[in-house]
Design a protein around this motif. Structure first.
Motif, short mmCIF file in Angstrom:
data_model
loop_
_atom_site.label_atom_id
_atom_site.label_comp_id
_atom_site.label_asym_id
_atom_site.label_seq_id
_atom_site.Cartn_x
_atom_site.Cartn_y
_atom_site.Cartn_z
N GLN A 159 -3.37 -9.44 -7.12
CA GLN A 159 -3.10 -8.03 -6.87
C GLN A 159 -1.87 -7.84 -5.98
O GLN A 159 -1.09 -6.90 -6.18
N MET A 162 1.21 -8.31 -8.06
CA MET A 162 1.44 -7.10 -8.85
C MET A 162 2.03 -5.99 -7.99
O MET A 162 2.84 -5.18 -8.46
N ARG A 165 5.93 -6.15 -7.44
CA ARG A 165 6.83 -5.73 -8.51
C ARG A 165 7.18 -4.24 -8.42
O ARG A 165 8.06 -3.77 -9.14
N SER A 190 7.80 3.50 -8.72
CA SER A 190 7.75 2.80 -10.00
C SER A 190 6.56 3.31 -10.81
O SER A 190 5.72 4.08 -10.32
N ASN A 191 6.48 2.86 -12.04
CA ASN A 191 5.33 3.16 -12.88
C ASN A 191 4.17 2.27 -12.46
O ASN A 191 4.25 1.04 -12.58
N THR A 192 3.10 2.88 -11.99
CA THR A 192 1.97 2.11 -11.45
C THR A 192 0.78 2.06 -12.41
O THR A 192 -0.32 1.71 -11.99
N LEU A 193 0.99 2.38 -13.67
CA LEU A 193 -0.12 2.41 -14.62
C LEU A 193 -0.80 1.05 -14.74
O LEU A 193 -2.03 0.94 -14.67
N ILE A 194 0.00 0.00 -14.91
CA ILE A 194 -0.57 -1.35 -15.05
C ILE A 194 -1.31 -1.74 -13.78
O ILE A 194 -2.42 -2.29 -13.84
N ASN A 195 -0.72 -1.46 -12.62
CA ASN A 195 -1.38 -1.78 -11.35
C ASN A 195 -2.71 -1.04 -11.21
O ASN A 195 -3.71 -1.61 -10.76
N THR A 196 -2.71 0.24 -11.60
CA THR A 196 -3.93 1.04 -11.49
C THR A 196 -5.03 0.48 -12.39
O THR A 196 -6.19 0.38 -11.98
N ILE A 197 -4.66 0.12 -13.61
CA ILE A 197 -5.64 -0.45 -14.54
C ILE A 197 -6.21 -1.75 -13.98
O ILE A 197 -7.42 -1.99 -14.02
N ILE A 198 -5.34 -2.60 -13.43
CA ILE A 198 -5.79 -3.88 -12.87
C ILE A 198 -6.71 -3.66 -11.68
O ILE A 198 -7.75 -4.32 -11.56
#
Length: 312
Positions: A159, A162, A165, A190-198
């Motif tokens: 985490q 991630m 980045r 930044s776009n945090t969509l991937i981080n939020t999903i993780i």
């Protein structure tokens, strides 16, 4: 165009609980007192278990690990907050923030996993008492602790990698008293969509699976206790897991309170207040719960105190 992972913010501001100067010293005294009680309480539990041969059993081995985790958890966030209050400086560097996030995630996850391991230990002790020594042998207990620490370290490091980045441009005020992962993510440009999903995936996985294991263990424990014929036997069987059940209820109850408050409340101070229950109050109360409800711990603490107070 510059690199996507460039970080422009070199430090963050931890807003904490209050903006007014007259409330800072009462807050300092309040949290210093809680921190000292937590440190002393958990150290006493560890020392009592380590110095008493009668407590060198799997149950107390896991309890000493839990006390160590609680000690480290509060030491990760409270000292920095006390320094910030005392110096009237709310800044925390980007590197310090990442380090604090990493250690907090490691110890919070370990806390959760050790409670699950302790539930399994009580399940074996009550449901399979004749095979307890064989199943919960030192090698297997050490393996359970190693797996718990490994899972905590790996998920935390993943985490944090991630997080590294993400870019942070202008926003740098964290509405919390420590670097909370989700609060810091909100500041990213930044776009945090991937981080939020993780984050949600890991939180769900490491929340639901251990909690399901604890529920299963106590379902089997209750079923076994109800089959005990004598009331005295039922009380003795239940008393061996009563302290753990109280700690589990406190841990998951406060954790659920933090989650619900963060989802439903958008106040700048209600979320940190709810987090105090989870990250500071729970580690402070755990030693009291175990020492007040457990005769073996009481006796070990008396022997420890008598040895330290004996001039000879």
């Amino acid at each position: 165009m510059g690199p996507r992972n460039q970080t422009y913010v070199s430090e963050f501001l931890l807003l904490g609980f209050s903006e007014t100067a007259e409330q800072q010293m009462p807050l300092f005294g309040f949290f210093l007192g809680m921190y000292m009680v937590t440190v002393v309480g958990n150290l006493l539990i560890m020392l009592a278990i380590g110095s008493d041969a009668h407590l060198h059993t799997p149950m107390y081995f896991f309890l000493s690990n839990l006390s160590f985790v609680d000690f480290c958890l509060v030491s990760t966030i409270v000292p920095k907050m006390l320094v910030n209050i005392l110096t009237q400086n709310k800044a925390i560097s980007y590197a310090e923030c990442l380090a604090q996030m990493n250690f907090f995630l490691v110890f919070a996850c370990s806390d959760n996993l050790f409670l699950t391991v302790m539930a399994y230990d009580r399940f074996v002790a009550i449901c399979y008492p004749l095979h307890y020594v064989t199943i919960m042998n030192p090698r297997f207990c050490g393996l359970l602790v190693l797996i718990s620490w490994s899972i905590s370290l790996l998920t935390s490091i993943f985490q944090i990698l991630m997080m590294m980045r993400l870019s942070f441009c202008t926003e740098h005020e964290i509405s919390h008293f420590y670097c909370d992962l989700t609060e810091v993510m909100k500041l990213s440009c930044s776009n945090t969509l991937i981080n939020t999903i993780i984050v949600y995936f890991i939180t769900t996985l490491l929340g639901v699976v251990p909690f399901t294991g604890i529920l299963f263990s106590y379902t089997q424990i209750c079923s076994s206790i109800l089959r005990v014929p004598s009331p005295g036997g039922k009380y003795k069987a239940f008393s061996t897991c009563g302290s753990h059940l109280c700690v589990v209820s406190l841990f998951y109850g406060t954790g659920l309170g933090v989650y619900l408050s963060s989802a439903a409340v958008h106040s700048s101070w209600k979320i940190p207040v709810a987090s105090v229950m989870y990250s500071v109050v729970t580690p402070m109360l755990n030693p009291f719960i175990y020492s007040m409800r457990n005769k073996d711990i009481k006796d070990a603490l008396r022997r420890l105190i008598s040895r330290t107070s004996d001039p000879q």
